[in-house]
Design an enzyme around this catalytic site. Structure first.
Site, mmCIF file in Angstrom:
data_model
loop_
_atom_site.group_PDB
_atom_site.id
_atom_site.type_symbol
_atom_site.label_atom_id
_atom_site.label_comp_id
_atom_site.label_asym_id
_atom_site.label_seq_id
_atom_site.Cartn_x
_atom_site.Cartn_y
_atom_site.Cartn_z
ATOM 1 N N GLN A 88 -3.236 2.928 9.638
ATOM 2 C CA GLN A 88 -1.882 3.055 9.091
ATOM 3 C C GLN A 88 -0.870 4.150 9.842
ATOM 4 O O GLN A 88 0.299 3.809 9.935
ATOM 5 C CB GLN A 88 -1.689 3.584 7.664
ATOM 6 C CG GLN A 88 -2.676 2.571 6.501
ATOM 7 C CD GLN A 88 -4.017 2.909 6.404
ATOM 8 O OE1 GLN A 88 -4.485 3.381 7.287
ATOM 9 N NE2 GLN A 88 -4.313 2.739 5.204
ATOM 10 N N ASN B 93 -5.986 11.981 -0.514
ATOM 11 C CA ASN B 93 -5.014 11.036 0.462
ATOM 12 C C ASN B 93 -6.204 10.530 1.235
ATOM 13 O O ASN B 93 -7.274 10.668 1.222
ATOM 14 C CB ASN B 93 -4.168 12.074 0.995
ATOM 15 C CG ASN B 93 -3.101 11.570 1.673
ATOM 16 O OD1 ASN B 93 -2.435 10.526 1.196
ATOM 17 N ND2 ASN B 93 -2.849 11.817 2.954
ATOM 18 N N LYS B 94 -5.297 9.838 2.140
ATOM 19 C CA LYS B 94 -6.217 8.786 3.056
ATOM 20 C C LYS B 94 -7.482 9.597 3.659
ATOM 21 O O LYS B 94 -7.195 10.748 3.981
ATOM 22 C CB LYS B 94 -5.189 8.369 4.231
ATOM 23 C CG LYS B 94 -5.733 7.518 5.254
ATOM 24 C CD LYS B 94 -6.600 6.512 4.627
ATOM 25 C CE LYS B 94 -5.994 5.615 3.816
ATOM 26 N NZ LYS B 94 -6.886 4.806 3.141
ATOM 27 N N ARG C 219 0.971 -1.100 -0.076
ATOM 28 C CA ARG C 219 0.056 0.155 0.043
ATOM 29 C C ARG C 219 0.828 1.103 0.077
ATOM 30 O O ARG C 219 2.100 1.054 0.182
ATOM 31 C CB ARG C 219 -0.931 -0.057 1.115
ATOM 32 C CG ARG C 219 -0.114 -0.200 2.390
ATOM 33 C CD ARG C 219 -0.692 0.469 3.544
ATOM 34 N NE ARG C 219 -0.683 1.877 3.623
ATOM 35 C CZ ARG C 219 0.319 2.777 3.591
ATOM 36 N NH1 ARG C 219 1.480 2.214 3.841
ATOM 37 N NH2 ARG C 219 0.205 3.898 3.609
ATOM 38 N N GLY C 220 0.240 2.535 -0.314
ATOM 39 C CA GLY C 220 0.743 3.725 -0.406
ATOM 40 C C GLY C 220 1.155 3.759 -1.997
ATOM 41 O O GLY C 220 1.601 2.820 -2.715
ATOM 42 N N ALA C 221 0.682 4.831 -2.315
ATOM 43 C CA ALA C 221 0.919 5.274 -3.665
ATOM 44 C C ALA C 221 2.040 4.817 -4.822
ATOM 45 O O ALA C 221 1.823 3.929 -5.608
ATOM 46 C CB ALA C 221 0.392 6.539 -4.269
ATOM 47 N N ASP D 120 -2.306 10.464 -2.944
ATOM 48 C CA ASP D 120 -2.628 9.298 -3.981
ATOM 49 C C ASP D 120 -2.863 9.897 -5.305
ATOM 50 O O ASP D 120 -2.698 9.045 -6.120
ATOM 51 C CB ASP D 120 -3.820 8.492 -3.262
ATOM 52 C CG ASP D 120 -3.367 7.663 -2.071
ATOM 53 O OD1 ASP D 120 -3.343 8.302 -0.865
ATOM 54 O OD2 ASP D 120 -2.900 6.736 -2.118
HETATM 55 O O1 MRU Z 1 -4.922 3.158 1.668
HETATM 56 P P1 MRU Z 1 -3.367 3.216 1.697
HETATM 57 O O2 MRU Z 1 -2.720 2.818 2.896
HETATM 58 O O3 MRU Z 1 -2.914 2.863 0.473
HETATM 59 O O4 MRU Z 1 -3.433 4.965 1.501
HETATM 60 C C1 MRU Z 1 -2.358 5.521 1.504
HETATM 61 C C2 MRU Z 1 -2.060 7.030 1.611
HETATM 62 O O5 MRU Z 1 -3.351 7.797 1.807
HETATM 63 C C3 MRU Z 1 -0.687 7.465 1.598
HETATM 64 O O6 MRU Z 1 -0.859 8.756 2.313
HETATM 65 C C4 MRU Z 1 -0.290 7.925 0.169
HETATM 66 O O7 MRU Z 1 -0.617 6.847 -0.762
HETATM 67 C C5 MRU Z 1 0.964 8.665 0.197
HETATM 68 S S1 MRU Z 1 2.211 7.080 0.325
HETATM 69 C C6 MRU Z 1 3.526 7.991 0.167
#
Ligand code: MRU
Length: 361
Positions: free
Chosen positions: A204, A255-256, A54-56, A245
């Site tokens: 997270q 973002n989240k 996970r994480g973009a 994201d």
């Molecule tokens: O659902 P997730 O955990 O994949 O969400 C991730 C986020 O919102 C992060 O802040 C984003 O992807 C940036 S990671 C460098």
């Protein structure tokens, strides 16, 4: 724990035999350290959908390796049928999660490699795709390092930083984006203090951000999401650093879930709110936040997932959007590998990335 062990986390890579993608399963952290080697299409898809990876940026890197690994299983020996297989793999993996645009960008890039090699034999195309996936990974390391440098220039020793979700090495490569300045500061002996939103419902912030910061010896304090206002009011926060994201052309940023609330609070208390992300997260084809698809996830994540007993009646209706969009008017600056972009974002993002965009988005 050696800082380098955190910033050089082995979170996503090709397996030693080159036929699978090896990941550190983020869904099991912080309690279990489990590495998986995945090569079946359904397992690769599931790893993204269930946030094992996970994480973009990490999703983008993983998807590039996954596409390469799946093309090795294609029975096609002709260019045209091989490319058809690549297109099917692209469509399949791209459907695993909707919001982080890195997924689509990296799959597009991998497909473009295959589509640009007509008349070549399948083995040569596969090799070119492998090189492309490795390059995507290396580029992310370079982008995260540059973003961390620019981010660090925005704070001073002793500052308190509010974080939301996880934008550290696990979510990217090397230093991370939103957490990058904190790791770089630690490396240079500059003291910073992090306040980490736990980030309901998948935690997270609690499970991953404090895991990374604490093990790196960085001063971090875990707070519930609804405590952000108080710590801001108490003067503990000098800046907010979050990842992203998908950044739309006008600077609206997905973002989240909960990020936009942090930005609204920051505006109220006069605290700068910074979005840190690589160019692979900017979607120049997307005019504004209203056009960003927001992932909806199962209510079970709210009601049961992290409780020893369900926290609500089993049949209660839940609404579980995984992301929200922070309006560009709330963002002080977007920190990219090319520099710090201030408003007006539509104009300044276009300027910052003009050369890149001439070659395609
Ligand atoms: O659902 P997730 O955990 O994949 O969400 C991730 C986020 O919102 C992060 O802040 C984003 O992807 C940036 S990671 C460098």
């Amino acid at each position: 724990m050696d800082l380098k062990q955190i910033t050089h986390a082995d979170n996503v890579r090709l397996s030693d035999d080159g036929r699978a993608v090896r990941i550190l399963d983020q869904s099991r952290l912080p309690n279990e350290t489990v590495y998986l080697e995945l090569s079946r299409a359904e397992d690769l898809y599931e790893a993204i959908a269930t946030l094992r990876v996970r994480g973009a940026p990490a999703i983008g890197i993983f998807a590039a390796y996954a596409m390469y690994v799946l093309t090795l299983q294609s029975p096609a020996d002709q260019y045209s049928t091989f490319v058809e297989d690549c297109q099917k793999i692209h469509a399949y993996l791209n459907a695993s999660r909707p919001t982080a645009v890195n997924l689509r960008h990296m799959l597009d890039r991998m497909l473009a490699v295959a589509e640009s090699m007509p008349c070549m034999d399948v083995l040569s195309i596969q090799d070119a795709m492998k090189q492309a996936a490795l390059a995507i990974h290396q580029e992310d390391i370079a982008m995260c390092t540059a973003i961390s440098e620019y981010g660090l220039s925005l704070v001073k020793p002793g500052d308190g930083i509010l974080t939301h979700c996880n934008a550290g090495p696990l979510a990217t490569s090397r230093y991370g984006t939103g957490l990058g300045p904190l790791f770089l500061a630690k490396e240079r002996g500059i003291p910073l203090r992090a306040f980490c939103d736990e980030t309901r419902p998948l935690l997270q912030g609690a499970r991953l951000t404090t895991y990374e910061l604490q093990r790196a010896g960085i001063d971090c304090t875990l707070i519930c999401d609804n405590m952000a206002s108080l710590v801001m009011k108490e003067g503990k926060i000098n800046a907010c650093f979050v990842g992203c994201d998908r950044v739309a052309r006008n600077g609206d940023t997905a973002n989240k879930i909960g990020t936009s609330g942090v930005a609204i609070l920051a505006k109220y208390y006069g605290i700068p709110f910074y979005v840190l992300g690589p160019s692979s997260t900017i979607d120049f084809t997307c005019p504004d936040g209203d056009h960003i698809p927001i992932e909806l996830r199962e209510g079970e994540e709210i009601k049961e997932k992290f409780f020893s007993q369900p926290s609500a009646l089993p049949d209660v209706k839940c609404y579980n959007p995984a992301f929200d969009v922070t309006d560009h008017s709330l963002i002080t600056a977007i920190v990219t590998e090319k520099g710090i972009c201030y408003p007006p974002f539509e104009e300044n993002l276009a300027k910052l990335f003009s050369r890149q965009r001439k070659g395609g988005d």
